[in-house]
Each structure stands twice: as structure tokens, then as C-alpha cells.
Design a protein around this motif. Structure first.
Motif, PDB file in Angstrom:
ATOM      1  N   ILE A 177      -8.834 -15.920   4.965  1.00  0.00           N
ATOM      2  CA  ILE A 177      -7.801 -14.879   4.997  1.00  0.00           C
ATOM      3  C   ILE A 177      -6.742 -15.198   3.941  1.00  0.00           C
ATOM      4  O   ILE A 177      -6.244 -14.315   3.240  1.00  0.00           O
ATOM      5  CB  ILE A 177      -7.139 -14.806   6.398  1.00  0.00           C
ATOM      6  N   GLU A 178      -6.427 -16.486   3.819  1.00  0.00           N
ATOM      7  CA  GLU A 178      -5.414 -16.891   2.853  1.00  0.00           C
ATOM      8  C   GLU A 178      -5.845 -16.473   1.437  1.00  0.00           C
ATOM      9  O   GLU A 178      -5.065 -15.874   0.695  1.00  0.00           O
ATOM     10  CB  GLU A 178      -5.227 -18.404   2.937  1.00  0.00           C
ATOM     11  N   GLU A 179      -7.085 -16.760   1.102  1.00  0.00           N
ATOM     12  CA  GLU A 179      -7.569 -16.408  -0.236  1.00  0.00           C
ATOM     13  C   GLU A 179      -7.605 -14.909  -0.447  1.00  0.00           C
ATOM     14  O   GLU A 179      -7.333 -14.415  -1.537  1.00  0.00           O
ATOM     15  CB  GLU A 179      -8.957 -17.000  -0.459  1.00  0.00           C
ATOM     16  N   PHE A 180      -7.928 -14.198   0.617  1.00  0.00           N
ATOM     17  CA  PHE A 180      -7.963 -12.739   0.566  1.00  0.00           C
ATOM     18  C   PHE A 180      -6.564 -12.184   0.258  1.00  0.00           C
ATOM     19  O   PHE A 180      -6.415 -11.148  -0.379  1.00  0.00           O
ATOM     20  CB  PHE A 180      -8.452 -12.233   1.930  1.00  0.00           C
ATOM     21  N   MET A 181      -5.539 -12.930   0.722  1.00  0.00           N
ATOM     22  CA  MET A 181      -4.153 -12.475   0.537  1.00  0.00           C
ATOM     23  C   MET A 181      -3.647 -12.668  -0.894  1.00  0.00           C
ATOM     24  O   MET A 181      -2.718 -11.981  -1.315  1.00  0.00           O
ATOM     25  CB  MET A 181      -3.202 -13.237   1.483  1.00  0.00           C
ATOM     26  N   TYR A 182      -4.217 -13.625  -1.627  1.00  0.00           N
ATOM     27  CA  TYR A 182      -3.654 -13.928  -2.958  1.00  0.00           C
ATOM     28  C   TYR A 182      -3.533 -12.699  -3.852  1.00  0.00           C
ATOM     29  O   TYR A 182      -2.431 -12.384  -4.313  1.00  0.00           O
ATOM     30  CB  TYR A 182      -4.450 -15.029  -3.660  1.00  0.00           C
ATOM     31  N   PRO A 183      -4.661 -11.979  -4.129  1.00  0.00           N
ATOM     32  CA  PRO A 183      -4.523 -10.796  -4.997  1.00  0.00           C
ATOM     33  C   PRO A 183      -3.693  -9.683  -4.356  1.00  0.00           C
ATOM     34  O   PRO A 183      -3.045  -8.913  -5.056  1.00  0.00           O
ATOM     35  CB  PRO A 183      -5.968 -10.334  -5.232  1.00  0.00           C
ATOM     36  N   ALA A 184      -3.703  -9.649  -3.002  1.00  0.00           N
ATOM     37  CA  ALA A 184      -2.901  -8.619  -2.314  1.00  0.00           C
ATOM     38  C   ALA A 184      -1.427  -8.858  -2.601  1.00  0.00           C
ATOM     39  O   ALA A 184      -0.668  -7.932  -2.900  1.00  0.00           O
ATOM     40  CB  ALA A 184      -3.167  -8.641  -0.816  1.00  0.00           C
ATOM     41  N   MET A 185      -1.029 -10.123  -2.542  1.00  0.00           N
ATOM     42  CA  MET A 185       0.388 -10.449  -2.758  1.00  0.00           C
ATOM     43  C   MET A 185       0.754 -10.337  -4.237  1.00  0.00           C
ATOM     44  O   MET A 185       1.828  -9.859  -4.586  1.00  0.00           O
ATOM     45  CB  MET A 185       0.666 -11.884  -2.287  1.00  0.00           C
ATOM     46  N   LYS A 240      -0.509  -0.265  -2.014  1.00  0.00           N
ATOM     47  CA  LYS A 240       0.871   0.112  -2.351  1.00  0.00           C
ATOM     48  C   LYS A 240       1.702  -1.176  -2.448  1.00  0.00           C
ATOM     49  O   LYS A 240       1.339  -2.196  -1.856  1.00  0.00           O
ATOM     50  CB  LYS A 240       1.449   1.028  -1.270  1.00  0.00           C
ATOM     51  N   ARG A 241       2.811  -1.088  -3.170  1.00  0.00           N
ATOM     52  CA  ARG A 241       3.656  -2.292  -3.290  1.00  0.00           C
ATOM     53  C   ARG A 241       4.390  -2.523  -1.973  1.00  0.00           C
ATOM     54  O   ARG A 241       5.371  -1.848  -1.680  1.00  0.00           O
ATOM     55  CB  ARG A 241       4.651  -2.128  -4.445  1.00  0.00           C
ATOM     56  N   PHE A 242       3.890  -3.459  -1.199  1.00  0.00           N
ATOM     57  CA  PHE A 242       4.475  -3.772   0.116  1.00  0.00           C
ATOM     58  C   PHE A 242       5.225  -5.099   0.018  1.00  0.00           C
ATOM     59  O   PHE A 242       5.206  -5.753  -1.030  1.00  0.00           O
ATOM     60  CB  PHE A 242       3.360  -3.864   1.174  1.00  0.00           C
ATOM     61  N   THR A 243       5.888  -5.454   1.099  1.00  0.00           N
ATOM     62  CA  THR A 243       6.554  -6.760   1.154  1.00  0.00           C
ATOM     63  C   THR A 243       5.932  -7.582   2.264  1.00  0.00           C
ATOM     64  O   THR A 243       5.900  -7.136   3.414  1.00  0.00           O
ATOM     65  CB  THR A 243       8.064  -6.597   1.446  1.00  0.00           C
ATOM     66  N   LEU A 244       5.442  -8.754   1.923  1.00  0.00           N
ATOM     67  CA  LEU A 244       4.969  -9.665   2.965  1.00  0.00           C
ATOM     68  C   LEU A 244       6.137 -10.533   3.398  1.00  0.00           C
ATOM     69  O   LEU A 244       6.768 -11.191   2.573  1.00  0.00           O
ATOM     70  CB  LEU A 244       3.838 -10.558   2.438  1.00  0.00           C
ATOM     71  N   VAL A 245       6.455 -10.472   4.683  1.00  0.00           N
ATOM     72  CA  VAL A 245       7.421 -11.420   5.223  1.00  0.00           C
ATOM     73  C   VAL A 245       6.620 -12.398   6.067  1.00  0.00           C
ATOM     74  O   VAL A 245       6.030 -12.024   7.083  1.00  0.00           O
ATOM     75  CB  VAL A 245       8.521 -10.731   6.062  1.00  0.00           C
ATOM     76  N   THR A 266      -4.390  -1.577   3.772  1.00  0.00           N
ATOM     77  CA  THR A 266      -4.619  -0.278   3.137  1.00  0.00           C
ATOM     78  C   THR A 266      -3.776   0.822   3.783  1.00  0.00           C
ATOM     79  O   THR A 266      -3.631   1.898   3.225  1.00  0.00           O
ATOM     80  CB  THR A 266      -6.112   0.118   3.178  1.00  0.00           C
ATOM     81  N   ASN A 267      -3.230   0.525   4.960  1.00  0.00           N
ATOM     82  CA  ASN A 267      -2.360   1.513   5.606  1.00  0.00           C
ATOM     83  C   ASN A 267      -0.901   1.394   5.198  1.00  0.00           C
ATOM     84  O   ASN A 267      -0.077   2.238   5.545  1.00  0.00           O
ATOM     85  CB  ASN A 267      -2.455   1.375   7.131  1.00  0.00           C
ATOM     86  N   LEU A 268      -0.565   0.308   4.510  1.00  0.00           N
ATOM     87  CA  LEU A 268       0.843   0.086   4.146  1.00  0.00           C
ATOM     88  C   LEU A 268       1.283   1.073   3.076  1.00  0.00           C
ATOM     89  O   LEU A 268       0.553   1.333   2.121  1.00  0.00           O
ATOM     90  CB  LEU A 268       1.038  -1.344   3.620  1.00  0.00           C
ATOM     91  N   LYS A 269       2.484   1.614   3.266  1.00  0.00           N
ATOM     92  CA  LYS A 269       3.073   2.496   2.251  1.00  0.00           C
ATOM     93  C   LYS A 269       4.009   1.670   1.371  1.00  0.00           C
ATOM     94  O   LYS A 269       4.376   0.553   1.729  1.00  0.00           O
ATOM     95  CB  LYS A 269       3.883   3.609   2.924  1.00  0.00           C
TER      96      LYS A 269
END
Ligand code: ADE
Length: 342
Positions: free
Chosen positions: A122-130, A153-158, A102-105
Motif C-alpha cells: 500500500i505504501e508503494e502504491f501511495m508514492y505516485p498518488a502523493m 485530483k490534487r488531494f491532500t494526504l493528512v 479515485t473518489n477524491l475531489k
């Protein structure tokens, strides 16, 4: 220009990386080697910049020490965005991740190392985030439990991993870009050593850089570590400058042989050759015999031994090659060779 922040001290697991941060290239133009990969990244970044959009999620995979973390930082630098770095095992509760996400710009990078060690929750939590840039967060318990849908916000997961095969298919599929990083040839490692020596203000002859590069197992992190050992040795036993003779003596004293193998590599090969008669031997049995973690052997030790053909993986386990035995002045038992059939 770098606006780098670490999520929190306790969540950052790679101390070694921060020590080496000063040697890390900050821009793609400073990054030595991996030319095909750099070209692909350049196109990706330029396209994202042109569209004024965040870069798609990136999965970096390959053995440790080859520059996955460095590349994540470079992507942030080149895009002029912030990077927040953490690692799979550090993310235990969805609340940890919620705070970070939620802090990501817009365009910020979330770097998660050791992606293969994320917990299933955590993995499942990431699905909708990604996928949809939102998270479903459960507040309260029991009858009062509520799901709040929080937009991000539209972030990039690396994401970085040494074991792409261990990621679940749904997680892997949510990355738009896959970049594989492979071992470096000696010529590129030599360039890295020369560059690092300059940054460390250490005088090093070309021949010495070549010795270090040749013993670095295709790995920049190892090259930089060996350079520091040679620098120390030269300062104490020599007159400060490092020539090939000093480099050889320094690395011999460290137990690093002419191919870059260390004690653990040699011990592993000896165990396969002597104790298991050349193999095949299962990784579990090997780890138990050596009193080492399976992960250490699979992630840190084996990849280079496989790469140089000293070890082979067969369906029935690991086998040592005749070249490995020769390097150690040993003889492969004949029965071991019989087993060496796929
Ligand atoms: N330090 C570590 N990896 C590097 C690379 N690929 N290029 C330049 N410096 C490095």
C-alpha cells in the motif's frame, strides 16, 4: 459547512473518537493550546487558499490523544473540503485505496491514521498518488495483466502517526509539512476541561477542572474521559455539581493517582523497580512480564512516563528513576542505579 464522510464503518478503527466527536473543536479558533503549531497551520491554510490550491501533504506525529485526528478535521473544515478518514491497518488491498483515491475531489483530505502500519504494498502504491497525483493500477492476471495509469485530483494526504521514526524515508519525504504535537500543559488542559464541561452542560468548579487537568497526563482525550467519570460520580454521589473534593474522590475511585498514573503505569514501574531491580530491561521482556503488547507500552504507556522522567530509555533498556520509586513509596535497589549509565 462540514462535509464529513467516513469511508466505511469497517475501515474506521477509532470508536472512541466518534464518541468524542461532539467535543472536538471544528475550527482553529476553537482549538486550545499548541499555539506555535496553530500559527504554522494558519499560514499554510491561508497560503493554499490564496493560491486556490490543495494544501500540501501533512504528517502529524505525536503520542495518541493529543488531537491529530481533530486537526485533520479542522484542516478540512477550514478549507471547506471533504475529509475521508481511514487507518493504516484497515487498508489491506490496493483496491481498497483505489476506490477512495479515485473518489477524491480537488482539495479533499484523505486522513490516514496509524501511517506506520501501512503495508509495504500500500505504501508503494501511495508514492505516485502523493507525488504525481496518479496511480498505477494492475488489472487482470498473468499474461493478460495490464497496468492502467489513473489520474487523480490534487488531494491532500493528512497522515498521522505515533511513531514518525517507523515511517520509511521515501514515505516521510513525500510529505511537505511535518507537524509535531506535544503533551499539553495543565493550564491548557484545564481550559479544555472547562470548554468540554460547557458542551456537556455539566457544572464544574475551577478547582475541579484543575484536578482533572492535573491527572490527564498532558492529553486532551484523557482529560475529556476523566471529565465524564467525574460527571457520573457527581451525578450519583453528589448533587450533580463537581467540586475539587468530588473530582479527587471520583478519580481516586478510578485508580487514577495524583499524577494521572493508572494501574498499568504503576504496574510497569513496579515491575522495573522490583522484578528488574530498577532496570535496564528490554521492552520485550517488560511486555512479556506484564502480559501486554509491546505497541501498547510504547505508544500508550511509556511516552508520558518518559516525559515526566519516571522512565528513561537507555541503550540497554528501560530504567526507572528514583522519583518514580518515591512516587510509589518504593526504594530503588542500589544495583539498579549502577546500571543507569548511558
Ligand atoms: N478537545 C480535544 N482537544 C482539544 C483542544 N486542543 N482544544 C479544544 N478542545 C479539545
Amino acid at each position: 459547512m462540514t462535509r464529513e464522510r467516513i469511508v466505511s464503518g469497517s475501515q474506521v478503527t477509532h470508536d472512541e473518537d466518534s464518541v468524542q466527536l461532539s467535543l472536538r473543536p471544528k475550527l482553529l479558533s476553537e482549538y486550545i493550546g499548541q499555539n506555535e503549531l496553530k500559527d504554522k497551520i494558519k499560514v499554510t491554510l491561508e497560503a493554499a487558499r490564496g493560491r486556490k490550491e490543495a494544501v500540501e501533504h501533512v504528517l502529524l506525529y505525536g503520542p495518541p490523544g493529543l488531537g491529530k485526528t481533530t486537526l485533520a478535521h479542522i484542516i478540512a473544515n477550514e478549507m471547506g473540503t471533504k475529509i475521508y478518514a481511514t487507518a493504516g491497518p484497515a487498508l489491506q488491498r490496493t483496491g481498497d485505496l483505489m476506490g477512495i483515491l479515485t473518489n477524491l475531489k480537488e482539495g479533499d483530505i484523505l486522513f490516514i491514521d496509524e501511517m506506520h502500519r501501512l503495508s509495504p504494498t500500500i505504501e508503494e502504491f501511495m508514492y505516485p498518488a502523493m507525488e504525481d497525483f496518479k496511480v498505477d493500477f494492475v488489472v487482470d492476471k498473468g499474461a493478460f495483466a495490464k497496468v492502467i495509469n489513473v489520474p487523480l485530483k490534487r488531494f491532500t494526504l493528512v497522515g498521522a502517526t505515533t511513531r514518525a521514526g517507523m515511517l520509511s524515508a521515501p514515505l516521510r519525504d513525500r510529505f511537505g509539512l511535518y507537524y509535531h504535537i506535544d503533551f499539553y500543559p495543565t493550564s491548557e488542559l484545564k481550559e479544555i476541561v472547562v470548554r468540554s464541561a460547557k458542551l456537556l452542560e455539566t457544572e464544574i468548579e475551577a478547582d475541579a477542572a484543575e484536578v482533572i487537568a492535573g491527572r490527564s497526563r498532558g492529553t486532551p482525550r484523557i482529560a475529556n474521559r476523566l471529565l465524564r467519570r467525574v460527571r457520573d460520580y457527581a451525578a450519583v454521589k453528589g448533587d450533580g455539581g463537581a467540586d475539587a473534593d468530588i473530582a479527587v474522590k471520583a478519580l481516586d475511585a478510578e485508580g487514577i493517582d495524583s499524577l494521572g498514573l493508572d494501574n498499568l503505569d504503576r504496574k510497569l514501574l513496579k515491575v522495573i523497580i522490583e522484578y528488574y531491580k530498577g532496570g535496564p530491561v528490554g521492552i520485550e521482556a517488560l511486555a512479556a512480564t506484564l502480559s501486554e503488547e509491546i505497541d501498547t507500552l510504547v505508544d500508550m504507556v511509556e511516552p508520558y512516563l518518559l516525559k515526566i522522567g519516571f522512565v528513561q530509555r537507555t541503550k540497554r533498556g528501560r530504567v526507572a528513576s528514583a522519583e518514580a520509586a518515591e512516587h510509589l513509596n518504593m526504594k530503588l535497589p542500589d544495583s539498579g542505579r549502577q546500571e543507569n549509565l548511558f
